[in-house]
Design a protein around this motif. Structure first.
Motif, PDB file in Angstrom:
ATOM      1  N   SER A   1      14.154 -23.564  17.712  1.00 46.17           N
ATOM      2  CA  SER A   1      15.417 -22.952  17.325  1.00 46.17           C
ATOM      3  C   SER A   1      15.512 -21.528  17.868  1.00 46.17           C
ATOM      4  CB  SER A   1      15.545 -22.951  15.809  1.00 46.17           C
ATOM      5  OG  SER A   1      16.696 -22.289  15.417  1.00 46.17           O
TER       6      SER A   1
ATOM      7  N   LYS B   1      18.226 -20.085  20.473  1.00 42.91           N
ATOM      8  CA  LYS B   1      19.010 -18.868  20.230  1.00 42.91           C
ATOM      9  C   LYS B   1      18.844 -17.873  21.376  1.00 42.91           C
ATOM     10  CE  LYS B   1      19.039 -19.091  15.221  1.00 42.91           C
ATOM     11  NZ  LYS B   1      18.587 -18.468  13.983  1.00 42.91           N
TER      12      LYS B   1
ATOM     13  N   SER C   1      21.820 -16.593  23.686  1.00 38.94           N
ATOM     14  CA  SER C   1      22.046 -15.152  23.831  1.00 38.94           C
ATOM     15  C   SER C   1      22.049 -14.750  25.303  1.00 38.94           C
ATOM     16  CB  SER C   1      20.963 -14.367  23.090  1.00 38.94           C
ATOM     17  OG  SER C   1      20.995 -14.652  21.723  1.00 38.94           O
TER      18      SER C   1
ATOM     19  N   ALA D   1      22.760 -13.339  16.673  1.00 40.61           N
ATOM     20  CA  ALA D   1      21.898 -14.501  16.911  1.00 40.61           C
ATOM     21  C   ALA D   1      21.149 -14.890  15.640  1.00 40.61           C
ATOM     22  CB  ALA D   1      20.897 -14.194  18.018  1.00 40.61           C
TER      23      ALA D   1
END
Length: 138
Positions: free
Chosen positions: A58, A62, A66, A136
């Protein structure tokens, strides 16, 4: 340890496909109870799984998102930074003219505004990375 040396027969294929035909005898229930009693012990000895891998996955997702956001806005950021040079030059030139004319408060106001604007435009990639990293986490 729980191994039996006797050969046990299962039955016919027909009994296997239709279990309602044959009912288990009392002899067959005892091994099932023994197996059921040891089932919690088997579960305790099984390896446990942690969700740390899914968290890192995860986190990497992210980070990828980003990075894609930053890359997507990079041309716009470069365009604004490229336009900031000539615009700042024009405002400084106008402020210099106001200074020469004698309107010094207006010249100082223009110099301050141009300087602050130029600094903010040059820091825009840093501000964008900061906003992306803050969002984020959500």
């Amino acid at each position: 340890m729980f191994k039996s040396n006797k050969i046990q027969t299962v039955g016919t294929v027909r009994e296997f496909l239709n279990p309602s035909i044959s009912t288990p005898s009392k002899k067959d229930i005892v091994p099932m109870l023994a197996t059921g009693a040891t089932f919690p012990l088997i579960l305790n000895t099984m390896p446990t799984f942690s969700f740390a891998e899914s968290v890192t996955t995860s986190a990497s997702v992210k980070a990828d998102v980003s990075q894609k956001i930053i890359t997507a806005f990079q041309p716009l950021t470069e365009l604004v930074q490229g336009l900031s040079y000539p615009i700042t030059f024009l405002v400084f030139s106008a402020a210099g003219i106001y200074w020469l004319i004698g309107n010094r408060p207006k010249a100082v106001e223009m110099l301050q505004g141009a300087t602050i604007g130029y600094i903010l435009v040059q820091l825009s990639p840093l501000l964008m990375r900061l906003l992306v990293s803050v969002t984020a986490g959500f």
